[in-house]
Design a protein around this motif. Structure first.
Motif, PDB file in Angstrom:
ATOM      1  N   LEU A 135       0.833  -1.205   0.000  1.00  0.00           N
ATOM      2  CA  LEU A 135       0.000   0.000   0.000  1.00  0.00           C
ATOM      3  C   LEU A 135       0.866   1.252   0.000  1.00  0.00           C
ATOM      4  O   LEU A 135       0.650   2.167  -0.792  1.00  0.00           O
ATOM      5  CB  LEU A 135      -0.931   0.010   1.215  1.00  0.00           C
ATOM      6  N   LEU A 136       1.841   1.296   0.884  1.00  0.00           N
ATOM      7  CA  LEU A 136       2.704   2.468   0.967  1.00  0.00           C
ATOM      8  C   LEU A 136       3.495   2.674  -0.327  1.00  0.00           C
ATOM      9  O   LEU A 136       3.692   3.806  -0.768  1.00  0.00           O
ATOM     10  CB  LEU A 136       3.644   2.354   2.159  1.00  0.00           C
ATOM     11  N   ALA A 137       3.929   1.592  -0.939  1.00  0.00           N
ATOM     12  CA  ALA A 137       4.687   1.693  -2.191  1.00  0.00           C
ATOM     13  C   ALA A 137       3.813   2.186  -3.346  1.00  0.00           C
ATOM     14  O   ALA A 137       4.310   2.801  -4.288  1.00  0.00           O
ATOM     15  CB  ALA A 137       5.302   0.347  -2.541  1.00  0.00           C
TER      16      ALA A 137
ATOM     17  N   ALA B   7      -0.409  12.198  -2.834  1.00  0.00           N
ATOM     18  CA  ALA B   7      -0.877  11.063  -2.034  1.00  0.00           C
ATOM     19  C   ALA B   7      -2.093  11.466  -1.204  1.00  0.00           C
ATOM     20  O   ALA B   7      -3.085  10.734  -1.139  1.00  0.00           O
ATOM     21  CB  ALA B   7       0.243  10.557  -1.131  1.00  0.00           C
ATOM     22  N   GLU B   8      -2.031  12.629  -0.567  1.00  0.00           N
ATOM     23  CA  GLU B   8      -3.157  13.083   0.257  1.00  0.00           C
ATOM     24  C   GLU B   8      -4.392  13.373  -0.582  1.00  0.00           C
ATOM     25  O   GLU B   8      -5.516  13.221  -0.105  1.00  0.00           O
ATOM     26  CB  GLU B   8      -2.754  14.311   1.060  1.00  0.00           C
ATOM     27  N   SER B   9      -4.205  13.767  -1.832  1.00  0.00           N
ATOM     28  CA  SER B   9      -5.356  14.059  -2.690  1.00  0.00           C
ATOM     29  C   SER B   9      -6.175  12.799  -2.981  1.00  0.00           C
ATOM     30  O   SER B   9      -7.343  12.893  -3.354  1.00  0.00           O
ATOM     31  CB  SER B   9      -4.900  14.709  -3.992  1.00  0.00           C
ATOM     32  N   LEU B  10      -5.591  11.633  -2.797  1.00  0.00           N
ATOM     33  CA  LEU B  10      -6.305  10.377  -3.042  1.00  0.00           C
ATOM     34  C   LEU B  10      -7.463  10.174  -2.068  1.00  0.00           C
ATOM     35  O   LEU B  10      -8.430   9.495  -2.392  1.00  0.00           O
ATOM     36  CB  LEU B  10      -5.342   9.189  -2.944  1.00  0.00           C
ATOM     37  N   ILE B  11      -7.361  10.739  -0.863  1.00  0.00           N
ATOM     38  CA  ILE B  11      -8.434  10.561   0.113  1.00  0.00           C
ATOM     39  C   ILE B  11      -9.373  11.749   0.150  1.00  0.00           C
ATOM     40  O   ILE B  11     -10.336  11.770   0.907  1.00  0.00           O
ATOM     41  CB  ILE B  11      -7.883  10.275   1.525  1.00  0.00           C
ATOM     42  N   GLY B  12      -9.117  12.757  -0.647  1.00  0.00           N
ATOM     43  CA  GLY B  12      -9.998  13.914  -0.732  1.00  0.00           C
ATOM     44  C   GLY B  12      -9.991  14.739   0.534  1.00  0.00           C
ATOM     45  O   GLY B  12      -9.016  14.770   1.274  1.00  0.00           O
TER      46      GLY B  12
ATOM     47  N   GLY C  30       2.253  15.550   9.170  1.00  0.00           N
ATOM     48  CA  GLY C  30       3.297  14.538   9.081  1.00  0.00           C
ATOM     49  C   GLY C  30       3.263  13.709   7.822  1.00  0.00           C
ATOM     50  O   GLY C  30       4.146  12.896   7.596  1.00  0.00           O
ATOM     51  N   GLY C  31       2.246  13.858   7.009  1.00  0.00           N
ATOM     52  CA  GLY C  31       2.156  13.131   5.750  1.00  0.00           C
ATOM     53  C   GLY C  31       1.301  11.879   5.842  1.00  0.00           C
ATOM     54  O   GLY C  31       1.115  11.291   6.911  1.00  0.00           O
TER      55      GLY C  31
ATOM     56  N   TYR D  69       0.892   8.795   8.721  1.00  0.00           N
ATOM     57  CA  TYR D  69      -0.450   8.668   9.304  1.00  0.00           C
ATOM     58  C   TYR D  69      -0.959   7.229   9.175  1.00  0.00           C
ATOM     59  O   TYR D  69      -1.415   6.626  10.148  1.00  0.00           O
ATOM     60  CB  TYR D  69      -1.399   9.640   8.598  1.00  0.00           C
ATOM     61  N   LEU D  70      -0.883   6.691   7.966  1.00  0.00           N
ATOM     62  CA  LEU D  70      -1.361   5.321   7.736  1.00  0.00           C
ATOM     63  C   LEU D  70      -0.569   4.308   8.551  1.00  0.00           C
ATOM     64  O   LEU D  70      -1.148   3.387   9.145  1.00  0.00           O
ATOM     65  CB  LEU D  70      -1.277   4.974   6.256  1.00  0.00           C
ATOM     66  N   LEU D  71       0.737   4.470   8.582  1.00  0.00           N
ATOM     67  CA  LEU D  71       1.582   3.537   9.319  1.00  0.00           C
ATOM     68  C   LEU D  71       1.297   3.583  10.819  1.00  0.00           C
ATOM     69  O   LEU D  71       1.215   2.543  11.472  1.00  0.00           O
ATOM     70  CB  LEU D  71       3.050   3.837   9.036  1.00  0.00           C
ATOM     71  N   GLU D  72       1.106   4.782  11.347  1.00  0.00           N
ATOM     72  CA  GLU D  72       0.799   4.914  12.779  1.00  0.00           C
ATOM     73  C   GLU D  72      -0.502   4.203  13.129  1.00  0.00           C
ATOM     74  O   GLU D  72      -0.585   3.461  14.110  1.00  0.00           O
ATOM     75  CB  GLU D  72       0.702   6.389  13.152  1.00  0.00           C
ATOM     76  N   HIS D  73      -1.533   4.411  12.325  1.00  0.00           N
ATOM     77  CA  HIS D  73      -2.834   3.805  12.620  1.00  0.00           C
ATOM     78  C   HIS D  73      -2.834   2.303  12.353  1.00  0.00           C
ATOM     79  O   HIS D  73      -3.479   1.541  13.078  1.00  0.00           O
ATOM     80  CB  HIS D  73      -3.931   4.525  11.846  1.00  0.00           C
ATOM     81  N   PHE D  74      -2.123   1.865  11.332  1.00  0.00           N
ATOM     82  CA  PHE D  74      -1.989   0.431  11.076  1.00  0.00           C
ATOM     83  C   PHE D  74      -1.305  -0.256  12.257  1.00  0.00           C
ATOM     84  O   PHE D  74      -1.757  -1.301  12.729  1.00  0.00           O
ATOM     85  CB  PHE D  74      -1.192   0.193   9.791  1.00  0.00           C
ATOM     86  N   ASN D  75      -0.221   0.333  12.741  1.00  0.00           N
ATOM     87  CA  ASN D  75       0.497  -0.255  13.881  1.00  0.00           C
ATOM     88  C   ASN D  75      -0.355  -0.267  15.142  1.00  0.00           C
ATOM     89  O   ASN D  75      -0.305  -1.224  15.918  1.00  0.00           O
ATOM     90  CB  ASN D  75       1.813   0.478  14.121  1.00  0.00           C
TER      91      ASN D  75
END
Length: 60
Positions: free
Chosen positions: A4-6, A15-20, A28-29, A33-39
């Motif tokens: 996903l990250l790749a 990248a942020e525009s993908l989620i609107g 922090g980007g 953000y995704l990595l923090e919440h996934f972990n």
């Protein structure tokens, strides 16, 4: 998660525009953000499994 990250664009704004505008600006980007919440989710489920707890999901 690495796949996903790749797949995210290298430019953070792209990248942020993908989620609107769902959550406003992400400090922090998007990758961080995704990595923090996934972990956090992974830690939650690992702890529940180690304690032999059930996790119930409910949505309408």
């Amino acid at each position: 998660m690495p796949v996903l990250l790749a797949a995210l664009p290298a430019d953070e704004r792209d990248a942020e525009s993908l989620i609107g505008q769902m959550g406003g600006p992400i400090t922090g980007g998007l990758r961080a953000y995704l990595l923090e919440h996934f972990n956090a989710l992974r830690t939650f489920y690992l702890d529940a499994a180690e304690r032999h707890l059930l996790v119930v999901l409910w949505w309408d």
